[in-house]
Design a protein around this motif. Structure first.
Motif, mmCIF file in Angstrom:
data_model
loop_
_atom_site.group_PDB
_atom_site.id
_atom_site.type_symbol
_atom_site.label_atom_id
_atom_site.label_comp_id
_atom_site.label_asym_id
_atom_site.label_seq_id
_atom_site.Cartn_x
_atom_site.Cartn_y
_atom_site.Cartn_z
ATOM 1 N N ALA A 1 0.826 -1.207 0.000
ATOM 2 C CA ALA A 1 0.000 0.000 0.000
ATOM 3 C C ALA A 1 0.861 1.258 0.000
ATOM 4 O O ALA A 1 0.519 2.260 -0.621
ATOM 5 N N MET A 2 1.995 1.197 0.686
ATOM 6 C CA MET A 2 2.876 2.357 0.750
ATOM 7 C C MET A 2 3.665 2.557 -0.542
ATOM 8 O O MET A 2 4.082 3.664 -0.861
ATOM 9 N N GLY A 3 3.866 1.475 -1.275
ATOM 10 C CA GLY A 3 4.692 1.548 -2.479
ATOM 11 C C GLY A 3 6.106 1.136 -2.158
ATOM 12 O O GLY A 3 6.698 1.622 -1.185
ATOM 13 N N LEU A 4 6.657 0.243 -2.950
ATOM 14 C CA LEU A 4 7.994 -0.286 -2.692
ATOM 15 C C LEU A 4 9.094 0.578 -3.277
ATOM 16 O O LEU A 4 10.276 0.345 -3.011
ATOM 17 N N THR A 5 8.717 1.573 -4.053
ATOM 18 C CA THR A 5 9.699 2.484 -4.640
ATOM 19 C C THR A 5 9.261 3.926 -4.420
ATOM 20 O O THR A 5 8.069 4.214 -4.250
ATOM 21 N N GLY A 6 10.232 4.828 -4.431
ATOM 22 C CA GLY A 6 9.937 6.239 -4.284
ATOM 23 C C GLY A 6 9.549 6.873 -5.605
ATOM 24 O O GLY A 6 9.563 6.218 -6.658
ATOM 25 N N PRO A 7 9.192 8.148 -5.597
ATOM 26 C CA PRO A 7 8.808 8.842 -6.826
ATOM 27 C C PRO A 7 9.886 8.806 -7.899
ATOM 28 O O PRO A 7 9.588 8.869 -9.086
ATOM 29 N N ASP A 8 11.143 8.693 -7.477
ATOM 30 C CA ASP A 8 12.234 8.656 -8.453
ATOM 31 C C ASP A 8 12.564 7.231 -8.904
ATOM 32 O O ASP A 8 13.520 7.018 -9.654
ATOM 33 N N GLY A 9 11.767 6.261 -8.443
ATOM 34 C CA GLY A 9 11.980 4.885 -8.847
ATOM 35 C C GLY A 9 12.942 4.110 -7.969
ATOM 36 O O GLY A 9 13.135 2.906 -8.170
ATOM 37 N N SER A 10 13.545 4.754 -6.980
ATOM 38 C CA SER A 10 14.486 4.054 -6.111
ATOM 39 C C SER A 10 13.731 3.143 -5.143
ATOM 40 O O SER A 10 12.638 3.466 -4.676
ATOM 41 N N SER A 11 14.320 2.002 -4.849
ATOM 42 C CA SER A 11 13.675 1.012 -3.989
ATOM 43 C C SER A 11 13.759 1.410 -2.516
ATOM 44 O O SER A 11 14.750 1.987 -2.063
ATOM 45 N N HIS A 12 12.704 1.068 -1.792
ATOM 46 C CA HIS A 12 12.691 1.285 -0.353
ATOM 47 C C HIS A 12 13.248 0.081 0.405
ATOM 48 O O HIS A 12 13.194 0.055 1.635
ATOM 49 N N LYS A 13 13.775 -0.907 -0.309
ATOM 50 C CA LYS A 13 14.248 -2.120 0.352
ATOM 51 C C LYS A 13 15.363 -1.813 1.352
ATOM 52 O O LYS A 13 15.442 -2.435 2.426
ATOM 53 N N GLY A 14 16.233 -0.869 1.035
ATOM 54 C CA GLY A 14 17.304 -0.531 1.957
ATOM 55 C C GLY A 14 16.766 -0.044 3.288
ATOM 56 O O GLY A 14 17.248 -0.442 4.357
ATOM 57 N N ASP A 15 15.748 0.819 3.230
ATOM 58 C CA ASP A 15 15.149 1.308 4.470
ATOM 59 C C ASP A 15 14.417 0.192 5.208
ATOM 60 O O ASP A 15 14.412 0.147 6.444
ATOM 61 N N HIS A 16 13.789 -0.687 4.457
ATOM 62 C CA HIS A 16 13.128 -1.841 5.070
ATOM 63 C C HIS A 16 14.140 -2.662 5.862
ATOM 64 O O HIS A 16 13.869 -3.089 6.999
ATOM 65 N N ASP A 17 15.301 -2.880 5.291
ATOM 66 C CA ASP A 17 16.332 -3.665 5.968
ATOM 67 C C ASP A 17 16.919 -2.928 7.162
ATOM 68 O O ASP A 17 17.340 -3.559 8.138
ATOM 69 N N ARG A 18 16.964 -1.600 7.113
ATOM 70 C CA ARG A 18 17.452 -0.848 8.267
ATOM 71 C C ARG A 18 16.489 -1.023 9.449
ATOM 72 O O ARG A 18 16.915 -1.043 10.611
ATOM 73 N N ILE A 19 15.207 -1.133 9.162
ATOM 74 C CA ILE A 19 14.244 -1.409 10.231
ATOM 75 C C ILE A 19 14.527 -2.778 10.842
ATOM 76 O O ILE A 19 14.370 -2.984 12.052
ATOM 77 N N ASN A 20 14.944 -3.728 10.008
ATOM 78 C CA ASN A 20 15.331 -5.040 10.536
ATOM 79 C C ASN A 20 16.427 -4.898 11.587
ATOM 80 O O ASN A 20 16.441 -5.599 12.598
ATOM 81 N N GLU A 21 17.380 -3.992 11.341
ATOM 82 C CA GLU A 21 18.468 -3.780 12.293
ATOM 83 C C GLU A 21 17.929 -3.274 13.633
ATOM 84 O O GLU A 21 18.379 -3.710 14.701
ATOM 85 N N ILE A 22 16.965 -2.355 13.567
ATOM 86 C CA ILE A 22 16.363 -1.828 14.789
ATOM 87 C C ILE A 22 15.626 -2.938 15.524
ATOM 88 O O ILE A 22 15.767 -3.113 16.747
ATOM 89 N N LEU A 23 14.839 -3.694 14.785
ATOM 90 C CA LEU A 23 14.091 -4.793 15.382
ATOM 91 C C LEU A 23 15.030 -5.786 16.051
ATOM 92 O O LEU A 23 14.772 -6.261 17.161
ATOM 93 N N ALA A 24 16.115 -6.090 15.370
ATOM 94 C CA ALA A 24 17.069 -7.055 15.923
ATOM 95 C C ALA A 24 17.662 -6.551 17.232
ATOM 96 O O ALA A 24 17.800 -7.301 18.203
ATOM 97 N N LYS A 25 18.012 -5.255 17.287
ATOM 98 C CA LYS A 25 18.595 -4.704 18.509
ATOM 99 C C LYS A 25 17.601 -4.748 19.670
ATOM 100 O O LYS A 25 17.954 -5.102 20.803
#
Length: 313
Positions: free
Chosen positions: A185-209
């Protein structure tokens, strides 16, 4: 059946369900997955949102509002020694850590996107919780019904319900069922076409900590419960963290499938599959927490309430 055998059975059931088409209603609106600008995030157009306008732009005040809501919801659960307080506590701690990370310049490539995603993610949980609490189970996703029922099912060790089961199955429901719909629903890419996967994985780091501090360190507010959970799953505390991260990775893949769907019918089928796999996994996990005694020392009101009370400060 031994815990490890049960866990393997649950995994097999979950994977099998994911490969089949089971016609149960999809409880979330099937998303289009199209990229949106910060000012027009898809979730902000939903009716009866629990958060103020800043969430539409993913501002820091939005995350503060989410945390305030979580704290306000946690307090009555603590006051009534509700087994669901454990998941509420873990979720609150994770969101607080997320807020701090998002305030760090450069930590996220698109902090507005991740803040708005976190708000929508919380909204899915709040709506499921409220539907169950208000006696409207028909509007609650099946996997959440199983999670809430498990938390309130009396056990030989605690007639109030299973905190361990409620925690595990709520995590399962929120990640395996809710997260794919939220991401799409949020969209996996930004307006410029860049993927949000990197930010998704950074959240994984927070969750892990956060998970490490709550699940693996002595003196955690959860007490000995992580050991009980790990024992029933046939593993150890340390294995719980990578399991959560792997589930989030699978959620991203499911979101990709939703976004890549060729038409509404295909998206609906994919949504059914996500719902079915999540519920099958929950049904496989539930017996681990409802048919064996729970040591009263790990789940009693006297123990669990003080463990949760710092979260309200």
């Amino acid at each position: 059946m031994r815990p490890m055998s049960r866990l393997r059975t649950a995994i097999i059931i979950s994977l099998t369900a994911g490969l089949s088409i089971i016609a149960i209603p999809a409880r979330a609106t099937v998303p289009t997955g199209q990229a949106v600008t910060p000012a027009t995030y898809a979730w902000a157009r939903q009716a009866e949102t629990a958060f103020p306008p800043p969430c539409a732009t993913g501002s820091a005040t939005c995350t503060d509002a989410v945390i305030t809501t979580m704290r306000n919801r946690l307090r009555p659960l603590e006051d009534h020694c509700d087994p669901r307080a454990l998941f509420a506590l873990v979720y609150l701690r994770t969101t607080e850590a997320f807020r701090d990370a998002a305030a760090t310049p450069g930590y996220f490539a698109d902090p507005a996107w991740v803040r708005a995603e976190a708000a929508l993610f919380a909204e899915y949980y709040f709506r499921a919780f409220d539907g169950w609490a208000d006696g409207r189970p028909a509007g609650v996703p099946p996997v959440w019904r199983t999670a809430f029922a498990t938390a309130s099912t009396p056990t030989p060790g605690d007639p109030a319900g299973s905190p361990a089961g409620g925690l595990v199955l709520s995590m399962h429901a929120h990640i395996t069922r809710d997260l794919p719909f939220v991401l799409a629903a949020m969209g996996l890419t930004g307006p410029d076409g860049s993927s949000h996967k990197g930010d998704h994985d950074r959240i994984n780091e927070i969750l892990a900590k956060v998970a490490v501090s709550l699940l693996t360190q002595p003196g955690s507010p959860l007490g000995s419960l992580p050991d009980e959970i790990a024992d029933r799953l046939g593993t150890d505390r340390e294995a719980l963290v990578p399991t959560l991260v792997a589930a989030r990775e699978n959620a991203w893949r499911d979101a990709e499938r939703l976004v890549a769907a060729r038409d509404g019918r295909e998206r609906t089928v994919i949504a059914w599959t996500i719902e079915a796999r999540a519920e099958a996994g929950a049904q496989g996990l539930r017996p681990l927490f409802t048919d064996v005694p729970v040591p009263a020392s790990t789940t009693s009101c006297a123990t669990s309430r003080p463990a949760c009370s710092p979260a309200g400060g």
